[in-house]
Write an enzyme that holds these catalytic residues in place. Structure first.
Site, PDB file in Angstrom:
ATOM      1  N   ILE A  98       0.662  -0.978  -0.213  1.00 15.29           N
ATOM      2  CA  ILE A  98       0.040   0.118  -0.028  1.00 15.29           C
ATOM      3  C   ILE A  98       0.932   1.517   0.242  1.00 15.29           C
ATOM      4  O   ILE A  98       1.500   1.275   1.099  1.00 15.29           O
ATOM      5  CB  ILE A  98      -0.858  -0.051   1.174  1.00 15.29           C
ATOM      6  N   CYS A  99       0.866   2.292  -1.110  1.00 11.50           N
ATOM      7  CA  CYS A  99       1.446   3.618  -0.764  1.00 11.50           C
ATOM      8  C   CYS A  99       2.766   2.776  -1.026  1.00 11.50           C
ATOM      9  O   CYS A  99       3.388   2.421  -2.065  1.00 11.50           O
ATOM     10  CB  CYS A  99       0.818   4.795   0.339  1.00 11.50           C
ATOM     11  N   GLN A 100       3.839   3.614  -0.246  1.00 12.67           N
ATOM     12  CA  GLN A 100       4.918   3.590  -0.146  1.00 12.67           C
ATOM     13  C   GLN A 100       5.445   2.099   0.228  1.00 12.67           C
ATOM     14  O   GLN A 100       6.198   1.420  -0.527  1.00 12.67           O
ATOM     15  CB  GLN A 100       5.874   4.537   1.001  1.00 12.67           C
TER      16      GLN A 100
END
Lengths: 351, 356
Positions: B147-149
């Site tokens: 998720i994301c980073q």
């Protein structure tokens, strides 16, 4: 007071007081005599002042934010209403808006009349990004975030820089040099902060233009804004739109970088000076701690790698297929034979 | 027609309504109970330093994909966003979609963790968590969801350890860090990250909060509180609001060395596309990813613009690449009602089809 007394009774008293004053205020407003603080606003302020000391921190903070934004929203609507109320019936709405927005533009150029609270609130709205910065700086520092904001800037700054660039003399020259560096970095940070603030002031005037354009569109579409909330939302939308355009420019990227870098340079100089003092008292310094942290992490990394290697080797050992029986038994059998021979020899000796 | 027509009596009525909501809602606000987050039952299966690896327990007899899924969240903010409340839980819905879910909670790094590098996080922590899950299930390969980073980390991890990953799911994951609409990228362009990390050690959560609020300062620090007045008298809605507020400001500090490398290699050098991201002794090459990929992103994401995620297409050696564009933002993809009913089931189905 009943269980809900404050909410049911005191709050309603405040409301009653507010309603009583509303008519009076409206009368004054239509006569162009706008008080610095609207009665509803002062009622809200007094109510919250009475309540706030007993409120938990988090809840209190939320309430304060809601009240502040409420003041902003209604103050904005009142500002426009006051402008409109003073107009002759035949005035063109374009002219009326021109007058209203001229006041807003002044607020961003610092020319707003003293006591015009609605204008100051509008201006304060555009200080939000800066206010957020100040809060963040405060959280990283022992000093208030805006400590350096109002230092002299411009020519006085150049003079200070020239003065601070003179070399130190005598036994304490190194210490003098440290202090000079510190002050130079203070001046650089303060300059970066003021340039940053100036940028926001500049785009504040653009957002007034954008708001005006949005209102024009509403008028051209034959629609009307009939609530403070709708007007406020239009204003937020205009501000956000202008902001998102401007903060993507190369100019802003440079200003932003300069501001963060200047603050970090200042903090680094402060830390170096604190370290000097700690070192002089034979206390552990930040620099030493950083060295230890780095070494500790290197050790942790090595230990984890060794553990993983050990686990792998154990697993490989466990998974290694058992040696063939004959081969495995042979050495033992040989050893057993040797022992037997030895025992026999001993026995023979004894015999 | 004059565009503003706020009649005094209407304004007075609106003010009265606002004031009454404040007065009525203040009690709810000031007596709000502790805000709980993280609702699905879970067990701790592994811990190391500040990291915790959790396994979410499904109801007895529930159908489960035989290949477990490990969720790698970002270092920024806390992973309970994925399980924030009963009716807004990506994890709960993934379990309902038949997935066997594990999640890495990075914890709150302190000064002693400031020298943690991206190599430590990706080839160290993530790799050991993957091994724990593989061993628990006796499998060579598991499913990974970043998720994301954490998605960027998962891409790096899969590129370097493809033999351990069966399927890769990325959610709101930046791949091209320099799309023209990427505000964060523009802002760090002139930032001296070395000076920042050398000065601060760990990067304080407050600095990150300020950065994220600065993306939409008027909506996020002003208008939001006007919206809040509308929900003050509804205890449930108020708690939802406070829960989100808690999450937004619950920003762990970032380990300095990892932050330094992430900003320099990913944001300033756009290393996932241009190369140059080195983790330990190896360089990350997205062509090292050969497993199926599902890339999920938000069409209105202001933090990771959709084009930043779309850039993954064609950059790997995977022959099975799928995209899901969700009509929502960076957070809405986890918490909106619409997302609850569409995203986890779609991920579940996609994984089920590829986990045989």
């Amino acid at each position: 007071m009943s269980e809900h007394g404050f909410w049911d009774q005191d709050w309603m008293k405040v409301q009653t007081a507010y309603w009583a004053q509303w008519g009076e205020w409206a009368r004054k407003a239509t006569g162009g005599d706008t008080p610095a603080e609207a009665p509803w606003e002062s009622a809200m302020r007094h109510w919250w002042q009475a309540l706030a000391p007993g409120a938990p921190d988090a809840g209190g903070e939320f309430m304060q934010k809601m009240i502040d934004q409420g003041k902003m929203m209604f103050g904005f609507a009142e500002r426009f209403n006051a402008e409109l109320a003073g107009q002759a019936g035949g005035a063109q709405w374009g002219e009326v808006l021109n007058r209203a927005f001229a006041g807003l533009q002044k607020s961003f150029s610092g020319e707003a009349a003293k006591g015009d609270d609605a204008l100051h609130r509008m201006m304060a709205f555009w200080e939000m990004p800066l206010d957020n910065w100040q809060r963040m700086v405060s959280s990283l520092s022992l000093t208030p975030g805006d400590l350096l904001r109002n230092m002299p800037h411009g020519d006085p700054q150049a003079n200070i820089e020239r003065f601070l660039s003179a070399p130190g003399l005598g036994y304490t020259r190194e210490e003098q040099g440290q202090h000079q560096q510190m002050l130079l970095k203070v001046v650089a940070y303060q300059g970066a902060l003021q340039d940053y603030a100036r940028f926001f002031s500049g785009i504040g005037t653009q957002s007034v233009d954008r708001m005006r354009a949005r209102l024009d569109k509403v008028g051209e579409a034959g629609e009307t804004i009939e609530s403070a909330r709708a007007l406020y939302d239009l204003w937020v939308g205009a501000c956000e739109e202008v902001y998102s355009e401007q903060v993507m420019t190369a100019e802003y990227a440079e200003l932003h970088g300069r501001l963060v870098n200047a603050l970090m340079a200042l903090k680094q100089q402060m830390a170096a000076m604190v370290d000097e003092g700690l070192g002089a008292m034979n206390m552990p310094t930040r620099k030493e701690l950083r060295t230890l942290q780095t070494r500790m992490q290197e050790n942790r990394r090595e230990i984890k790698a060794l553990k993983a290697e050990l686990t792998r080797m154990r697993r490989e050992l466990a998974e290694r297929p058992a040696q063939p029986k004959a081969a495995a038994k042979a050495p033992r059998a040989k050893a057993a034979r040797k022992k037997s021979v030895a025992r026999n020899k001993t026995a023979a000796g004894k015999g | 027609m004059f565009p503003i027509n706020i009649r005094p009596e209407k304004l007075a009525e609106e003010m009265a309504g606002f004031s009454q909501k404040l007065g009525k809602g203040a009690e709810n606000l000031l007596h709000a109970d502790k805000i709980d987050t993280g609702v699905s039952p879970k067990e701790l299966v592994y811990s190391e330093d500040k990291l915790r690896l959790y396994h979410y327990t499904a109801a007895e007899g529930a159908r489960q994909n035989p290949v477990p899924m490990l969720i790698v969240y970002a270092l920024v903010n806390r992973p309970y966003m994925t399980d924030i409340q009963e009716d807004r839980s990506t994890i709960k819905n993934l379990i309902a979609a038949g997935q066997d879910v594990y999640l890495i909670d990075w914890g709150y790094p302190d000064g002693a963790d400031s020298s943690l590098t991206l190599d430590d996080y990706i080839n160290g922590y993530i790799d050991r968590c993957v091994d724990v899950v593989r061993e628990r299930h006796g499998l060579e390969r598991i499913n990974l969801l970043g998720i994301c980073q954490g998605g960027a980390f998962s891409l790096c991890y899969t590129a370097l350890h493809q033999e351990k990953i069966k399927n890769l799911v990325t959610m709101v994951t930046p791949v091209d860090f320099q799309t023209p609409d990427n505000m964060l990228s523009a802002w760090v362009r002139h930032m001296d990250v070395d000076l920042l990390v050398d000065t601060l050690g760990n990067v304080p959560g407050e600095l990150l909060n300020w950065t994220f609020l600065s993306l939409k300062p008027f909506s996020l620090t002003g208008q939001k509180y006007i919206n809040m007045v509308d929900v003050l008298d509804d205890e449930k809605k108020l708690k939802n609001f406070l829960r989100m507020e808690k999450w937004i400001f619950d920003s762990p500090d970032q380990a300095g060395e990892a932050f330094r490398q992430f900003i320099k290699d990913f944001y300033q050098r756009n290393g996932l596309l241009n190369g140059g991201v080195r983790l330990g002794e190896r360089e990350v090459d997205l062509k090292g990813i050969r497993c199926p990929i599902l890339n999920v992103f938000g069409e209105f994401d202001h933090l990771v613009p959709p084009d930043a995620s779309r850039a993954l297409k064609g950059r790997t050696a995977s022959k099975d690449y799928t995209e899901i564009a969700f009509r929502g933002g960076h957070i809405g993809i986890y918490v909106s009602g619409k997302a609850q009913g569409t995203i986890p089931p779609a991920i579940g189905q996609w994984l089920d089809e590829r986990s045989g």
